[in-house]
Write a protein that holds these residues in place. Sequence first.
Motif, PDB file in Angstrom:
ATOM      1  N   LEU A   1      90.661  21.222  34.500  1.00 56.01           N
ATOM      2  CA  LEU A   1      91.098  20.551  33.274  1.00 56.01           C
ATOM      3  C   LEU A   1      91.120  19.064  33.602  1.00 56.01           C
ATOM      4  CD1 LEU A   1      93.263  23.170  33.905  1.00 56.01           C
ATOM      5  CD2 LEU A   1      93.431  22.884  31.440  1.00 56.01           C
ATOM      6  N   ILE A   2      90.431  18.269  32.795  1.00 50.72           N
ATOM      7  CA  ILE A   2      90.300  16.837  33.080  1.00 50.72           C
ATOM      8  C   ILE A   2      90.869  16.053  31.905  1.00 50.72           C
ATOM      9  CG2 ILE A   2      88.706  14.964  33.613  1.00 50.72           C
ATOM     10  CD1 ILE A   2      86.770  17.115  34.674  1.00 50.72           C
ATOM     11  N   LEU A   3      91.810  15.154  32.207  1.00 47.08           N
ATOM     12  CA  LEU A   3      92.450  14.314  31.199  1.00 47.08           C
ATOM     13  C   LEU A   3      91.985  12.881  31.378  1.00 47.08           C
ATOM     14  CD1 LEU A   3      96.120  15.641  31.530  1.00 47.08           C
ATOM     15  CD2 LEU A   3      94.293  16.522  30.079  1.00 47.08           C
ATOM     16  N   SER A   4      91.717  12.207  30.268  1.00 47.09           N
ATOM     17  CA  SER A   4      91.313  10.807  30.315  1.00 47.09           C
ATOM     18  C   SER A   4      91.644  10.170  28.972  1.00 47.09           C
ATOM     19  CB  SER A   4      89.811  10.679  30.615  1.00 47.09           C
ATOM     20  OG  SER A   4      89.046  11.364  29.625  1.00 47.09           O
ATOM     21  N   GLY A   5      91.261   8.918  28.805  1.00 42.53           N
ATOM     22  CA  GLY A   5      91.550   8.251  27.545  1.00 42.53           C
ATOM     23  C   GLY A   5      91.292   6.768  27.625  1.00 42.53           C
ATOM     24  N   ASN A   6      91.730   6.079  26.598  1.00 43.41           N
ATOM     25  CA  ASN A   6      91.596   4.620  26.521  1.00 43.41           C
ATOM     26  C   ASN A   6      92.951   4.006  26.207  1.00 43.41           C
ATOM     27  OD1 ASN A   6      88.828   4.103  27.068  1.00 43.41           O
ATOM     28  ND2 ASN A   6      88.291   4.950  25.054  1.00 43.41           N
ATOM     29  N   PRO A   7      93.211   2.769  26.656  1.00 44.78           N
ATOM     30  CA  PRO A   7      92.317   1.906  27.435  1.00 44.78           C
ATOM     31  C   PRO A   7      92.135   2.418  28.869  1.00 44.78           C
ATOM     32  CG  PRO A   7      94.459   0.869  27.170  1.00 44.78           C
ATOM     33  CD  PRO A   7      94.473   2.098  26.303  1.00 44.78           C
ATOM     34  N   SER A   8      90.908   2.617  29.255  1.00 43.15           N
ATOM     35  CA  SER A   8      90.580   3.266  30.515  1.00 43.15           C
ATOM     36  C   SER A   8      91.114   2.486  31.711  1.00 43.15           C
ATOM     37  CB  SER A   8      89.061   3.415  30.622  1.00 43.15           C
ATOM     38  OG  SER A   8      88.710   4.052  31.829  1.00 43.15           O
ATOM     39  N   GLY A   9      91.792   3.202  32.578  1.00 42.87           N
ATOM     40  CA  GLY A   9      92.262   2.636  33.835  1.00 42.87           C
ATOM     41  C   GLY A   9      93.529   1.837  33.765  1.00 42.87           C
ATOM     42  N   SER A  10      94.096   1.655  32.553  1.00 39.56           N
ATOM     43  CA  SER A  10      95.268   0.784  32.464  1.00 39.56           C
ATOM     44  C   SER A  10      96.431   1.385  31.678  1.00 39.56           C
ATOM     45  CB  SER A  10      94.876  -0.551  31.821  1.00 39.56           C
ATOM     46  OG  SER A  10      94.418  -0.340  30.494  1.00 39.56           O
ATOM     47  N   HIS A  11      96.248   2.563  31.077  1.00 33.43           N
ATOM     48  CA  HIS A  11      97.337   3.090  30.262  1.00 33.43           C
ATOM     49  C   HIS A  11      98.096   4.188  31.009  1.00 33.43           C
ATOM     50  CE1 HIS A  11      94.210   6.049  29.450  1.00 33.43           C
ATOM     51  NE2 HIS A  11      95.064   6.810  28.816  1.00 33.43           N
ATOM     52  N   THR A  12      99.276   4.513  30.465  1.00 37.11           N
ATOM     53  CA  THR A  12     100.155   5.514  31.062  1.00 37.11           C
ATOM     54  C   THR A  12     100.386   6.645  30.057  1.00 37.11           C
ATOM     55  OG1 THR A  12     101.280   3.864  32.431  1.00 37.11           O
ATOM     56  CG2 THR A  12     102.444   5.934  32.028  1.00 37.11           C
ATOM     57  N   VAL A  13     100.294   7.882  30.548  1.00 36.63           N
ATOM     58  CA  VAL A  13     100.475   9.057  29.700  1.00 36.63           C
ATOM     59  C   VAL A  13     101.441  10.018  30.379  1.00 36.63           C
ATOM     60  CG1 VAL A  13      99.364  11.044  28.609  1.00 36.63           C
ATOM     61  CG2 VAL A  13      98.170   8.862  28.694  1.00 36.63           C
ATOM     62  N   TYR A  14     102.398  10.511  29.612  1.00 36.16           N
ATOM     63  CA  TYR A  14     103.314  11.559  30.074  1.00 36.16           C
ATOM     64  C   TYR A  14     102.874  12.869  29.422  1.00 36.16           C
ATOM     65  CZ  TYR A  14     106.273   7.539  31.231  1.00 36.16           C
ATOM     66  OH  TYR A  14     106.760   6.361  31.739  1.00 36.16           O
ATOM     67  N   ILE A  15     102.877  13.976  30.186  1.00 36.55           N
ATOM     68  CA  ILE A  15     102.480  15.255  29.621  1.00 36.55           C
ATOM     69  C   ILE A  15     103.527  16.327  29.923  1.00 36.55           C
ATOM     70  CG2 ILE A  15     100.051  14.637  29.941  1.00 36.55           C
ATOM     71  CD1 ILE A  15      99.966  16.978  32.009  1.00 36.55           C
ATOM     72  N   ASP A  16     103.588  17.302  29.033  1.00 36.09           N
ATOM     73  CA  ASP A  16     104.477  18.442  29.207  1.00 36.09           C
ATOM     74  C   ASP A  16     103.935  19.603  28.366  1.00 36.09           C
ATOM     75  OD1 ASP A  16     106.557  20.015  30.028  1.00 36.09           O
ATOM     76  OD2 ASP A  16     108.129  18.917  28.968  1.00 36.09           O
TER      77      ASP A  16
END
Length: 539
Positions: free
Chosen positions: A349-364
């Motif tokens: 499972l691969i997670l990514s997004g924008n802005p690439s390389g600079s943002h923060t994501v919390y998951i649950d």
Amino acid sequence: MKKIHSIISLFVLAVFFSCSSDNSDIDLDGLEAPTNVSALTTVTQDNTGKVTFVPKGEGVTQYKISFGDGSADSDYIGAGSTVAHVYKEGIYKSKITAMGLNGKTTEVEKEVVVSFKAPENLIVEITNDLTVSKKVTVKATADFALFYDVYFGETGKPDPISANNGEAVSYTYQNPGVYTIRVVSKSAAIKTTEHTEQFEAILILAPTSAAPTPTKSAANVISLFSDAYTNVPMGTWRTSWSDAVLDDISIAENAVKKYSNLNFVGAEPTATIDASAMTYLHIDVWSLDFTEFRIKLVDFGANGVYETGGDNVEHEIKVTAPEQGKWVSLDIPLSDFTGLTTRAHIAQLILSGNPSGSHTVYIDNFYFYKEPTEAIKLPLDFESSTLTYTWGGFGNVDASVIANPNKTGINVSDKVLKLDKKSGAETWGGASLNLENTLDYTKGTTVKINVWSPKVGTDILYKMELSTSPKDGNGNPTVFIEVKVKTTVANAWQELTFDLTTAPDFSTSIKYDRVILFPDFGKTGAGETFYFDDIKQSN
């Protein structure tokens, strides 16, 4: 005025049907009565006592105001209109009647204070929202006041927002910072009373509350990461080829994964996952700065090995412009992963997004699930051979679904709920059941239950909770309703009716997802047994 009323109704119906021409089966009777009905009441500051009502609500086509001073009611007015009325000095109980498309009405009372004294003892509370960045809430109360205006002090926003005295009003700033907030409390007097305060609207950099608690049955879930389920073994939540920083943190005593400087990150289970029978992928995400979020599923094929040109398949889903600064629950049909022609050997499972390389994501709450062919929901008759009715007893009350020991009278069904309220059991002892599907209010706002009680005049308390609402000091949800009815028959089945609309704060907008029964409520247990069956909605 009935003619005017009819003309308005016919006009609204004509508009409704013209907008719904592609749907020939419109069930007007199935529409619920208006909800969240209220009114902003303002008064002119000229000692005339002229009060303006601005009614609002959901599912409303027209309103009528009963002023509460003995004068005739207003005509019906359309949604978005206002009504003005001149009062003498005094305190009045007005009533707002809201009518829906099908003629169903909802009535709410509204106190109207008309005083020619300037407001006194003004108290202003200003708070930052704990979950939404830059959102500030103001609540003002004062003696003799009817309403107040709030100037939030943001450049280009000179117009105030009004609220009834003692009620709250919120505003979300474009940018964090310190703002001058001015509150003007008003009565019918010419003189007003003001309060000015410097207040900082804060930027929430991380979630302050847990993601919504999942309610799917564990039997229909393959969980990768969630405190609500038993998770499959994961080899890693950050592969060696990932470009992100992983931190395992806790938010509101709930485990969360934080990915910062996110470009892309891979997660791999210890063994491949067979999600062939699953129909959805769920994940809760929170970010202050993402503009896009992507999820890729990779199936390695029967040999469980990624091979260039081999039998592995994959597909990526893009979520554009997700809401920032709040938990976003994504439920993605697995059929949307069109390139994933098999789901029997999911290995990455691969997670990514924008802005690439600079943002923060919390998951649950990252899991696969399927919709059950049957679900724990109302009506409850306990006859299913596939469902497990997991009632949890508390306060020294035992709960179990058993064969009906009293197949007589109005209830000859095979299975019933048995509640043993043991000797010395708590006055609040009972049992609860989590619902997988919440109430459909088109089926009614009363609940009927077949009850077998060993005595007459015992209180049966029916309660519903919103399990995900904030908890009180005892860990119980703070959003709930309670309705109490007395038994009138002993040692025989009878049907009791619980009118949910009589419960304070009841709203059809709230998706209550837990049922609780309290036998002989308010009394210490005397070693008696109660039976319940056929819990169903009714009009």
